[in-house]
Design an enzyme around this catalytic site. Structure first.
Site, PDB file in Angstrom:
ATOM      1  N   SER A   1       0.825  -1.197   0.000  1.00 54.54           N
ATOM      2  CA  SER A   1       0.000   0.000   0.000  1.00 54.54           C
ATOM      3  C   SER A   1       0.872   1.265   0.000  1.00 54.54           C
ATOM      4  CB  SER A   1      -0.887  -0.028   1.237  1.00 54.54           C
ATOM      5  OG  SER A   1      -1.722   1.074   1.202  1.00 54.54           O
ATOM      6  N   GLY A   2       0.587   2.168  -0.929  1.00 53.97           N
ATOM      7  CA  GLY A   2       1.332   3.415  -1.008  1.00 53.97           C
ATOM      8  C   GLY A   2       2.574   3.336  -1.867  1.00 53.97           C
TER       9      GLY A   2
ATOM     10  N   THR B   1      -1.395   2.576  -8.215  1.00 52.34           N
ATOM     11  CA  THR B   1      -2.482   3.276  -8.899  1.00 52.34           C
ATOM     12  C   THR B   1      -1.921   4.423  -9.732  1.00 52.34           C
ATOM     13  OG1 THR B   1      -3.907   2.644  -7.101  1.00 52.34           O
ATOM     14  CG2 THR B   1      -4.690   4.415  -8.493  1.00 52.34           C
TER      15      THR B   1
ATOM     16  N   ASN C   1      -1.565   5.263   3.201  1.00 54.32           N
ATOM     17  CA  ASN C   1      -1.715   5.973   1.938  1.00 54.32           C
ATOM     18  C   ASN C   1      -2.977   6.831   2.002  1.00 54.32           C
ATOM     19  OD1 ASN C   1      -1.961   6.760  -0.694  1.00 54.32           O
ATOM     20  ND2 ASN C   1      -1.973   4.703  -1.574  1.00 54.32           N
TER      21      ASN C   1
ATOM     22  N   SER D   1      -5.674   5.327  -0.686  1.00 49.36           N
ATOM     23  CA  SER D   1      -5.422   3.893  -0.802  1.00 49.36           C
ATOM     24  C   SER D   1      -6.587   3.191  -1.493  1.00 49.36           C
ATOM     25  CB  SER D   1      -5.225   3.327   0.593  1.00 49.36           C
ATOM     26  OG  SER D   1      -4.961   1.973   0.502  1.00 49.36           O
ATOM     27  N   SER D   2      -6.261   2.377  -2.519  1.00 48.17           N
ATOM     28  CA  SER D   2      -7.329   1.628  -3.207  1.00 48.17           C
ATOM     29  C   SER D   2      -7.737   0.491  -2.287  1.00 48.17           C
ATOM     30  CB  SER D   2      -6.821   1.029  -4.511  1.00 48.17           C
ATOM     31  OG  SER D   2      -5.954   1.904  -5.157  1.00 48.17           O
TER      32      SER D   2
ATOM     33  N   GLY E   1      -0.926  -5.283  -2.621  1.00 52.67           N
ATOM     34  CA  GLY E   1       0.276  -6.073  -2.397  1.00 52.67           C
ATOM     35  C   GLY E   1       0.183  -6.822  -1.080  1.00 52.67           C
TER      36      GLY E   1
ATOM     37  N   GLU F   1       0.250  -7.783   2.635  1.00 50.34           N
ATOM     38  CA  GLU F   1      -0.036  -6.924   3.785  1.00 50.34           C
ATOM     39  C   GLU F   1       0.295  -7.649   5.071  1.00 50.34           C
ATOM     40  OE1 GLU F   1      -3.552  -3.870   2.381  1.00 50.34           O
ATOM     41  OE2 GLU F   1      -3.982  -5.270   3.976  1.00 50.34           O
TER      42      GLU F   1
END
Ligand SMILES: Nc1ncnc2c1ncn2[C@@H]1O[C@H](COP(=O)(O)OP(=O)(O)OP(=O)(O)O)[C@@H](O)[C@H]1O
Ligand SMILES: [Mg+2]
Length: 1051
Positions: A107-108, A112, A157, A160-161, A381, A383
């Site tokens: 994340s981050g 995206t 993030n 974050s998606s 990704g 986690e």
């Protein structure tokens, strides 16, 4: 890469395969760090791009930069997203192979952003037209909408998606994007009702409140202040400095319009969003019996309006639970906790389903023209948090699958390259994580199966019983551990409610709390019923009635996820993949900060060292002979300045001259493979030195050329004395007598001239001699051409073979319909025959591979149409180039009552028709609906006639160009009123579909002159068909229906 090989010392290596110490993680990280410091955020591992989030705007995404990468060989430019994007695009166009770009990272890390930049690259560099512009706009604009509904601020993030996204971009034959298609995976629905400290709910809620006009907020019953809403205050950070909700709202609102939302659809969508906020504010209290009662009547009023449902029904549904046992409905009241659970479940279901609806809605691009597809996967990704739950379990399972695919495909492509190049494959040792995937997904024995079993088991199944069952079933698995199974030392690090999986990327400990609930994803039946009755069109589409009647238990969340992942793997396997591995340099979202510990962690979790090891297991560097020779030919006298022979031979000479040892390189069919970077670097260094000496030589040659030219000019102009004196002043030092000097110069000039002429003539003679020998050899070869191979015809046969094959290469048939084929020489006739077969097979194979299921269906229908109508009906030829459409009437154009009456019958095709009364032949507008079992004639909300295919005895049409047809119905069926006379503007399409669905392909009668049909109770009607200048349908004096069909010149 070539362009920057020389710069390797300054900014590390651009490709990790060139790291001498490729097994050292420290060297890997040092290379990343060095480059990151110089704002070089991209580095390759072979063809995989590693990207480090710069957390600042870099000047590398401009239009000029895009142009730099457009159509340029991958290795000629420095590593970039655009190089990956361009390379995939070019493979798609030249090889017509579907592509996909897999973007992963935690994340981050910038997944995206990378996806958006790639889409922008295509939007700028792909060919355009008016229609394509619309598609490009829609592709780009789908992002703000998906981000508003699917992204949220998390600790990691700010954008974050919270869902996985796979997006297909479809390209037509010109390489222009003509459509798109999005699949979404596992939205984190729990965020709708709960957020951790420092996190927010999905952006859209804050955007509506912050950006929505007063009028809109009043209609939605909302107040501007997010603090008023329980679902928005759990994380205590409704406002974030880095996010401008008002601005984002404007962008999102504009995007909705671009992707085709009407104002009323936007209103419906926002009503759903607002209803979630109101649901969050619904409160309960208990009555004397301990049953929950709604205390916030106002919220129910708003909810009833926004969701378009009965307020009282909703109120009851929120406080009661309905179950069906042995066919009987049992309603029982809920207690406080259960009511709160039901409310939250409803909020999650509404939001989750609306999100999927939104994604599907965006996908509706015109897509049938597309030939090739490029997919972009932006997925969560690996986690690992302090506390890991069901969501992390799913996400990490997804990453296991992707890693498996990655390893398989990387190894596969390496192996394929070696095979195609004729180089022996050296097996690579790598960790195959299939064992972990199996542990999660295996039938009966896998964790998901055991979880499902616990969810379905009657009795008091709990998260703890699930853990016990796991311990029982997979206790001996080397990648599974629990408190009970662990040894004394490890036990301390595991809670009693936890299990640990040793993923390929490392250990993750999961807490089982909530696993059963999240997997069940339960919504009480009466809440579902209430939503099915909603008149809000979005809610109505999201909650399908069939769910209520379907006896089968809905799939659990984990199984749904497993199945959708398996479909995703199939999609990805069918494409040629490229990879972008994203990393974040620090947790503080700061520019210019490279946290080595964090990077090391990601290098490990992304499996980058493994990736590098696989890539480097054989050879560090490989290049086509032409490219290698072009770059290094100056290093060998035989290949410099030009090499006329085969590139392979040139490279062989070159490496021999450079003194490569046999273990340092291998010669493949089209490429040279170099094992160690140091060999390549030594060659590069030699090139540097050579460049210097070449530059000096070129200077000297130029000076000589310049002087000679000057001298010749002077000679032609009659040697004026003053210039001679100037030019030859150095030579004639001491020759004071000018005449003596003149004679000397003339003598020298004549000597040089004659020498030069001699040289020229000698060259010419050598050339002539060579030509004579070649011609002689050729003639001799021609005379002996039909003999077995011998020294006399060897040259000729080789030449003929070579020129035939080269000619064939240039003139291969372009498609299966192209029957051209160069004439082979007799010695190659058999080979030519085989090649032709191969080529045809190949074209057929690649054509078939490209046929999409829709196109296949289209072709099948066209074949049936041809069988029925070809050469028999005048307007058939006009129908051939027009595609058959799935349906001519959308569901929204058919009355809901009719749709309800059809209940479970899936609608296969619908078309507006004109029906002619059986007696008076009055024309009336109707709809003809085809289902799997019947043809149905509909007048607005009423079903006028239903013809089950079993009662359909035949179909009649005329042979002329009119559009009339008669459906003949079994007379003994009392419910039937007789045969039906209809007219469809798409008669060939309508009848083909009817014939296929009713299985009446052989019962379509094409009549000349007239058609008789049953009017009911033994009476008969007649339609007469005649040709004329224009179409006319009228009742004639003889009581027949007369149809004048215009003459067409097509037959
Ligand atoms: N190439 C880039 N240039 C500048 N900033 C970037 C770049 N890539 C990422 N960022 C910054 O990092 C932030 C996070 O990136 P992004 O949202 O793409 O992460 P992600 O990998 O999609 O994370 P998640 O898994 O949480 O969705 C962006 O909002 C942006 O500020
Ligand atoms: Mg993202």
């Amino acid at each position: 890469m070539e362009s920057a090989l020389t710069a390797r010392d300054r900014v590390g290596v651009q490709d990790f395969v060139l790291l001498e110490n490729f097994t050292s993680e420290a060297a890997f990280i040092e290379n990343l760090r060095k480059r990151f410091k110089e704002n070089l955020i991209y580095t390759y591992i072979g063809s995989v791009l590693v990207s480090v989030n710069p957390y600042k705007e870099l000047e590398i995404y401009s239009k000029q930069n895009m142009e730099r990468y457009r159509g340029v060989s991958f290795y000629e430019v420095s590593p970039h997203l655009y190089a990956i994007a361009d390379n995939s695009y070019r493979s798609l166009r030249t090889e017509r192979k579907d592509q996909c770009i897999l973007i992963s990272g935690e994340s981050g890390a910038g997944k995206t952003e990378a996806t958006k930049k790639i889409l922008q690259y295509y939007a700028v560099t792909c060919p355009a037209s008016q229609q394509v512009e619309t598609v490009k706009d829609r592709l780009l604009q789908s992002n703000p909408v998906l981000e508003a509904f699917g992204n949220a601020k998390t600790l990691r993030n700010d954008n974050s998606s919270r869902f996985g996204k796979y997006m297909d971009v479809q390209f037509d034959y010109r390489g222009a994007p003509v459509g798109g298609h999005i699949l979404n995976y596992l939205l984190e629905k729990s965020r709708v009702v709960h957020q951790n400290h420092g996190e927010r709910n999905f952006h859209i809620f804050y955007q509506v409140l912050e950006g929505g006009e007063e009028d809109l907020l009043r209609r939605l019953g909302l107040e501007k202040n997010p603090q008023q809403y329980h679902y928005l205050v759990k994380g205590h950070c409704a406002r974030v400095s880095s996010i401008n909700d008002k601005n984002e709202w404007k962008i999102m609102r504009r995007a909705l319009s671009v992707i085709g939302f009407s104002d009323s659809e936007v209103e419906d969508l926002l009503s759903v969003v607002a209803s979630v906020l109101h649901l969050g504010n619904v409160q309960f209290a208990v009555d004397e019996q301990g049953n929950a009662q709604v205390t916030t009547e106002n919220q129910i009023k708003y909810l009833a309006r926004l969701l378009a449902v009965e307020g009282s029904v909703l109120r009851d549904a929120l406080t009661h639970k309905k179950i069906i046992a042995k066919g009987e409905e049992l309603v029982s009241p809920l207690n406080l906790d259960q009511a709160a659970y039901a409310r939250d479940a409803l909020a999650k279901a509404i939001y989750g389903r609306t999100f999927s609806w939104l994604v599907n809605k965006e996908e509706k691009f015109p897509a049938w023209r597309s030939t090739t597809v490029l997919g972009l996967l932006d997925i969560y990704g690996f986690e690992v948090f302090q506390h890991n739950s069901f969501e992390q379990f799913c996400i990490n399972y997804c990453n296991e699958k992707l890693q498996q695919l990655f390893i398989e495909l990387t190894l596969k492509s390496e192996q394929e390259e070696y095979e195609s190049e004729g180089i022996a494959w050296e097996p690579v040792q790598y960790f195959n994580n299939k064992i972990i995937c199996d542990l999660v997904e295996e039938k009966f024995k896998g964790i998901i199966s055991i979880l499902d079993e616990e969810c379905l088991r009657p009795g008091d199944a709990t998260d703890t019983t699930f853990l016990e069952k796991l311990e029982e079933t997979v206790k001996n698995h080397p990648h599974f551990l629990t408190h009970k199974l662990a040894d004394q030392k490890t036990r301390k690090s595991l809670g009693r409610e936890e299990f640990r999986l040793s993923h390929y990327a490392g250990d993750v400990t999961y807490s089982v709390a909530g696993f059963l609930d999240k997997n069940n994803d339960l919504l009480f039946r009466n809440l579902k019923e209430t939503m099915c009755n909603s008149e809000n069109p979005i809610i109505n589409q999201c909650f399908d009635r069939t769910e209520l009647t379907d006896k089968k238990r809905p799939e659990t969340a984990a199984t749904q996820f497993k199945n959708s992942l398996s479909k995703l793997m199939e999609i990805l396997m069918s494409k040629e993949p490229s990879y972008i591995r994203c990393m974040k340099p620090n947790d503080a979202k700061q520019a210019d900060r490279f946290d080595e510990v964090l990077i090391r962690h990601q290098v490990k979790y992304l499996g980058l060292m493994e990736n590098l090891r696989v890539r480097r297991a054989g050879f560090a560097y490989r290049r086509k002979y032409e490219v290698f020779l072009q770059r290094y030919k100056s290093l060998c006298p035989e290949t410099w300045p030009t090499w006329d022979g085969r590139p392979h031979d040139g490279v062989a000479l070159l490496v021999k001259h450079l003194g490569y040892k046999p273990e340092e390189y291998k010669m493949g069919r089209t490429k040279i493979f170099i094992r160690f970077p140091k060999t390549l670097f030594a060659t590069e260094d030699a090139l540097e030195v050579k460049k210097q000496s070449l530059a000096t030589k070129m200077q000297a040659t130029w000076r000589g050329f310049y002087r000679r030219k000057k001298f010749l000019t002077m000679k032609r102009s009659g040697f004026p004395e003053h210039s001679l004196v100037t030019v030859l002043s150095g030579v004639s030092t001491g020759m004071k007598d000018l005449t003596q000097c003149k004679i000397f110069v003339l003598f020298s000039a004549i000597t040089i001239q004659s020498w030069w002429r001699g040289t020229l003539e000698r060259r010419k003679a050598a050339k002539r001699k060579w030509a004579v020998e070649t011609i002689r050899r050729f003639i001799k070869g021609f005379i002996y051409r039909n003999h077995p191979r011998c020294p006399e015809n060897e040259y000729f046969l080789d030449y003929i073979r070579y020129s035939f094959l080269m000619n064939l290469k240039r003139n291969l048939p372009k498609n299966v319909l192209d029957k051209s084929w160069p004439n082979p020489p007799p010695s190659l006739s058999e080979a030519s025959q085989l090649l032709r077969q191969l080529c045809l097979q190949n074209m057929v194979w690649s054509y078939c591979k490209r046929i999409s299921p829709e196109w296949k269906q289209q072709l099948e229908q066209k074949v049936v149409a041809s069988e029925i109508f070809k050469g028999k009906k005048d307007n058939y030829p006009q129908s051939v180039p027009r595609l058959f459409i799935n349906t001519r009437l959308g569901k929204e154009e058919i009355h809901t009552k009719v749709l309800q009456a059809l209940e479970n019958e899936a609608l296969k095709y619908a078309v507006p028709v004109v029906k002619y009364d059986r007696r008076g032949y009055k024309a009336r507008a109707r709809q003809l609906l085809l289902t799997q079992s019947a043809a149905i004639v509909v007048e607005e909300s009423r079903i006028k006639q239903r013809i089950d295919y079993t009662n359909l005895t035949g179909i009649s049409v005329s042979s002329l160009s009119d559009n009339l047809f008669v459906l003949h119905v079994h007379c003994e069926d009392n419910k039937q009123k007789g045969d039906v006379v209809l007219q469809s503007d798409h008669v060939i399409e309508t009848l083909t579909k009817t014939a296929i669905l009713a299985d009446k392909i052989n019962n379509v009668n094409i009549n000349q002159g007239s058609i008789k049909f049953a009017v009911g109770q033994g009476k008969e009607g007649i339609i007469d068909f005649i040709s004329g200048s224009e179409l006319l349908v009228a009742k004639a004096k003889n009581g027949h229906l007369t149809v004048v069909a215009p003459r067409l010149n097509s037959r």
